[in-house]
Design a protein around this motif. Structure first.
Motif, PDB file in Angstrom:
ATOM      1  N   TRP A 525       0.834  -1.200   0.000  1.00 54.91           N
ATOM      2  CA  TRP A 525       0.000   0.000   0.000  1.00 54.91           C
ATOM      3  C   TRP A 525       0.868   1.249   0.000  1.00 54.91           C
ATOM      4  N   ARG A 533      -3.016   4.057  -2.622  1.00 57.22           N
ATOM      5  CA  ARG A 533      -3.307   3.133  -3.723  1.00 57.22           C
ATOM      6  C   ARG A 533      -2.452   1.887  -3.560  1.00 57.22           C
ATOM      7  N   ALA A 536       1.480  -1.416  -8.188  1.00 56.36           N
ATOM      8  CA  ALA A 536       1.332  -2.383  -9.274  1.00 56.36           C
ATOM      9  C   ALA A 536       2.241  -3.575  -9.069  1.00 56.36           C
ATOM     10  N   HIS A 547       2.294   2.784 -10.409  1.00 51.35           N
ATOM     11  CA  HIS A 547       1.338   3.143 -11.449  1.00 51.35           C
ATOM     12  C   HIS A 547      -0.007   2.430 -11.246  1.00 51.35           C
ATOM     13  N   LEU A 548      -1.078   3.208 -11.369  1.00 48.26           N
ATOM     14  CA  LEU A 548      -2.432   2.682 -11.169  1.00 48.26           C
ATOM     15  C   LEU A 548      -2.965   2.117 -12.476  1.00 48.26           C
ATOM     16  N   THR A 552      -5.203  -3.973 -10.879  1.00 51.51           N
ATOM     17  CA  THR A 552      -5.598  -3.930  -9.465  1.00 51.51           C
ATOM     18  C   THR A 552      -7.020  -4.445  -9.257  1.00 51.51           C
ATOM     19  N   LEU A 579      -9.646   1.632  -3.131  1.00 52.34           N
ATOM     20  CA  LEU A 579      -9.477   1.080  -4.476  1.00 52.34           C
ATOM     21  C   LEU A 579     -10.767   1.226  -5.274  1.00 52.34           C
ATOM     22  N   LEU A 582     -10.964   4.692  -6.545  1.00 56.44           N
ATOM     23  CA  LEU A 582     -10.032   4.920  -7.655  1.00 56.44           C
ATOM     24  C   LEU A 582     -10.551   4.315  -8.954  1.00 56.44           C
ATOM     25  N   MET A 588      -9.705   6.264 -14.162  1.00 59.17           N
ATOM     26  CA  MET A 588      -9.766   4.860 -14.575  1.00 59.17           C
ATOM     27  C   MET A 588     -11.020   4.530 -15.381  1.00 59.17           C
ATOM     28  N   GLY A 598      -4.129   4.220 -15.730  1.00 61.94           N
ATOM     29  CA  GLY A 598      -4.785   5.477 -15.420  1.00 61.94           C
ATOM     30  C   GLY A 598      -4.406   6.595 -16.377  1.00 61.94           C
ATOM     31  N   GLU A 601      -1.276   8.584 -15.612  1.00 66.79           N
ATOM     32  CA  GLU A 601      -0.023   7.869 -15.388  1.00 66.79           C
ATOM     33  C   GLU A 601       0.939   8.085 -16.547  1.00 66.79           C
TER      34      GLU A 601
END
Length: 752
Positions: A525, A533, A536, A547-548, A552, A579, A582, A588, A598, A601
């Motif tokens: 985390w 978030r 990755a 990076h999102l 996830t 999450l 997000l 997203m 994302g 990103e």
């Protein structure tokens, strides 16, 4: 000792993955298909891969691969496939592929193609109806183009194309018009209808609205190169072959095979030198005249698509409801799944799903398992066939890979090295078996497949050793968040399965899962001012990759236990809520589905297959996970986005499309290289709609629990023709979000 895998044709895009070592060679297939990409591989990917050995040429086709020596199987790209130098391979890892020469980087676009699928047959056309031999146009069987050109002229003219549409997954209809007299005014008097089917049949019908009898000269110019799909995609198809007259048609031969076209009625004239068949058709006033062409590969029987026979493993489910898009999506999804079914010729009762058309008409283990899991509401027979097929590929003996289901490497986007789909497949195997048992898989099948699942779980315990994490690829790859989600779910559902079947080691798996949960919540985390978030991945030196991305979403896919309960996830309640926020944010949620990466990103690309495009499978996983966790607002938004995209694509969802932000009056942008249909996209349609009812069966306990979305985001919906506990199952969800069972197996009780 590992033996080289013979050439086969499961995948035709430029290769980017490679197999983990296989314990035995697979049956050979003629080389075909696109420059390969396994769920993964795309032009420009920098790793090599091949799909696992395909059952046979009649059931799958993929790009040719060659095995290496005892060190492991690796794929050789098509002539001209791009590669950058690969890093040294750690001991025990999959062997790197040898370098290959350059090839054109551009694949023929397929986003506007009309693709009729009834494997092992394909028919690929443009909306003009004529087959000109350009690009991928033509009839295919098992990855070989058996007819490239079929150009129709009536009275010396090409019909004017006015309509083209898919009438089913394996059939397209093209309509053109002609004026019988060139100077008779603007109104056409003749309608030319062409019905093209994946089994190699084309029916040409002339309908006359003239007030007088017509004699219409009809010519069909035919030709083929008998090229493999991979060679065609790489620009190496070669010239057309010379034709010879055969009975009521034409024939073409080369060193690798012979194809023929026969006509009914027989033509009045056949010119081999021009590849031309001619008729003079008499059409009465208001009447019709027909010609039927049948394209065949000599030495094999007619195409009999698995999904078209009465023994199809998928139930013909149907939907009704307030939203007219719902029944269209479900019926098209089921139809596409039927079209992608292939059977193992050595074990003809076992069927599985090919990954997608046109590029990937062979077995992709991780995707086949994921698609079978999403289609469990249509019955457990597909799951059983897929599991049996892959059980026969499991690595046996001793060593670090013993127990694995072989699978190719897969590109992971800009921020991570390629991962191994064999890892994912190995972790999915016990999960699918455990959940199929909950849906009603017979005990005999469970007992037969249990030893393979046990070996998968033994591999997992050996791979993690004393630690909480599973590297991918092993032994020194990054620790990816989605891999930990797969491993954690496999451990918990595997333990549940072992306990139910009276096998040992369930407690050890639960203890490891408990340790992994604690470590993941602490180590993965990333705290930030926005609430944090999940990372990755963690690199080998412990650095977090922040990076999102859509991967996830797998953290919310916890798996089904007994009594309608889901297994615990890797995130705690606060982390899960963050999450969910997000995934539901504009970063997203593109309005058409979940972006792969994302929008804010680094490296985001709306068309990037792992860096911004919407992948339907991951969006469906997110919707189901969010719904199960109680975040129906976010789930409903993603669901409505995919449903809107499906409508734009004629309800035949591609595997991915651009993650451009949805705006008023916009439409989703197709990805020019995406498979359509694709197994995971079609199966995702089933998962998305059944999520609305929240069906959670426990067939061994004789119960089914319903957890519908209380907000009923699509209004009232009814699902009929599903299968639970081996019997038909129907459910209806009202506009108030209340679910009611309308049909079920005798003795099945509604759970709390």
């Amino acid at each position: 000792m590992h033996q080289p895998t013979p050439p086969s044709t499961a995948d035709a895009r430029p290769a980017t993955d490679r197999l983990v070592p296989h314990h035995r060679p697979g049956p050979g297939l003629p080389p075909t298909a696109r420059p390969a990409r396994h769920e993964t591989e795309f032009p420009g990917d920098d790793t090599r891969r091949t799909a696992p050995p395909a059952p046979a040429a009649e059931t799958s086709h993929r790009f040719p691969d060659r095995g290496s020596g005892a060190g492991g199987a690796s794929a050789v790209p098509p002539t001209g496939s791009p590669r950058r130098p690969a890093p040294p391979t750690p001991r025990g890892a999959a062997a790197p592929a040898p370098p290959a020469t350059a090839r054109p980087t551009e694949l023929p676009p397929v986003h506007t193609a009309m693709i009729c699928v009834g494997l092992p047959g394909l028919a690929i056309s443009t909306d003009q109806g004529q087959l000109t031999g350009r690009g991928l146009e033509g009839f295919y069987r098992a990855g070989r183009r058996i007819l490239a050109r079929c150009q129709l002229r009536v009275a010396g003219r090409e019909p004017l194309a006015v309509q083209a549409r898919m009438t089913s997954a394996d059939r397209a209809r093209f309509v053109g018009t002609l004026r019988a007299a060139p100077h008779g005014g603007p109104d056409p008097e003749v309608v030319v209808e062409r019905t093209r089917t994946a089994d190699g049949t084309e029916r040409i019908t002339l309908h006359s609205a003239a007030s007088r009898p017509l004699r219409l000269p009809v010519e069909v110019a035919l030709g083929t190169d008998l090229a493999d799909l991979g060679a065609i995609a790489a620009g190496r198809a070669g010239p057309e072959l010379p034709a010879s007259v055969r009975d009521a048609g034409l024939r073409w031969s080369c060193a690798t095979g012979t194809a023929s076209v026969t006509a009914d009625p027989p033509p009045s004239d056949a010119l081999a030198s021009a590849g031309l068949l001619r008729w003079d058709l008499d059409v009465p006033p208001g009447g019709s005249a027909c010609v039927e062409l049948r394209v065949r590969l000599d030495g094999v029987g007619p195409i009999r698509a698995v999904g078209r026979v009465a023994t199809s493993p998928l139930a013909p489910a149907r939907a009704t409801g307030d939203d007219p898009r719902v029944p269209a999506l479900l019926s098209t999804s089921v139809e596409d799944l039927q079209a992608l079914l292939v059977r193992d010729p050595a074990h003809p009762t076992d069927t599985h799903l090919a990954a997608g058309a046109p590029w990937r008409c062979g077995l992709a283990p991780a995707e086949a398992l994921a698609a079978a899991r999403m289609t469990l509401p249509l019955g457990t027979r597909l799951a059983a066939g897929t599991l049996r097929t892959l059980a026969r590929t499991q690595v046996t003996g001793k060593g670090p890979q013993a127990g694995m289901i072989p699978g190719p490497r897969r590109d992971a986007g800009a921020h991570l090295p390629p991962g191994c789909t064999g890892t994912e497949a190995t972790l999915l195997f016990p999960v699918l078996l455990a959940e199929a048992r909950r849906w009603g898989l017979p005990d005999q099948d469970t007992e037969e497949l249990l030893p393979t699942a046990e070996r998968c779980l033994t591999w997992l315990r050996a791979a993690v050793g004393e630690g909480p994490y599973l590297c991918d690829p092993r032994p020194s790859g990054p620790v990816r968040c989605e891999t930990q989600a797969h491993a954690h779910r496999a451990a918990l559902l595997g333990a549940d399965l072992l306990d139910a079947c009276g096998r040992p080691d369930g407690d050890g798996l639960r203890e490891w899962a408990r340790t992994a949960r604690f470590a993941f919540r602490r180590d993965f985390w990333i705290d930030d001012p926005g609430g944090g978030r999940p990372a990755a991945a963690r690199t080998a030196d412990g650095r977090l990759v922040p990076h999102l991305g859509a991967a996830t979403a797998h953290l919310l896919d916890c798996g089904l236990l007994g009594g309608g309960e889901h297994a615990p996830g890797l995130l705690d309640k606060v982390q899960t809520e963050q999450l969910a926020r997000l995934l539901g944010s504009p970063v997203m949620d593109s309005g058409w589905g979940l972006r792969g990466l994302g929008a804010k990103e680094a490296g985001h690309n709306p068309f990037g297959h792992r860096s911004g495009a919407v992948r339907v499978h991951e969006t469906a996983v997110a919707v189901a996970g969010l719904a199960a966790s109680g975040y129906e607002k976010e789930a409903g938004s993603l669901l409505r986005g995919v449903l809107a995209a499906a409508e734009a694509f004629g309800h035949r969802l591609p595997e991915m499309y651009a993650g451009e932000q949805r705006t008023e009056g916009s439409a989703p942008l197709p990805h020019p290289a995406a498979c359509r249909p694709a197994a995971t996209a079609a199966a995702a349609g089933v998962l998305l709609l059944t999520t609305l009812a929240g069906i959670r069966p426990d067939a061994p306990a004789g119960t089914v629990t319903l957890r519908p979305l209380p907000s009923a985001p699509l209004g009232e919906i009814g699902l009929t023709g599903l299968r639970v506990a081996g019997a038909p199952f129907s459910v209806r969800v009202s506009r108030l979000g209340l679910a009611m069972v309308e049909e079920a197996a005798d003795g099945l009780q509604l759970g709390a």
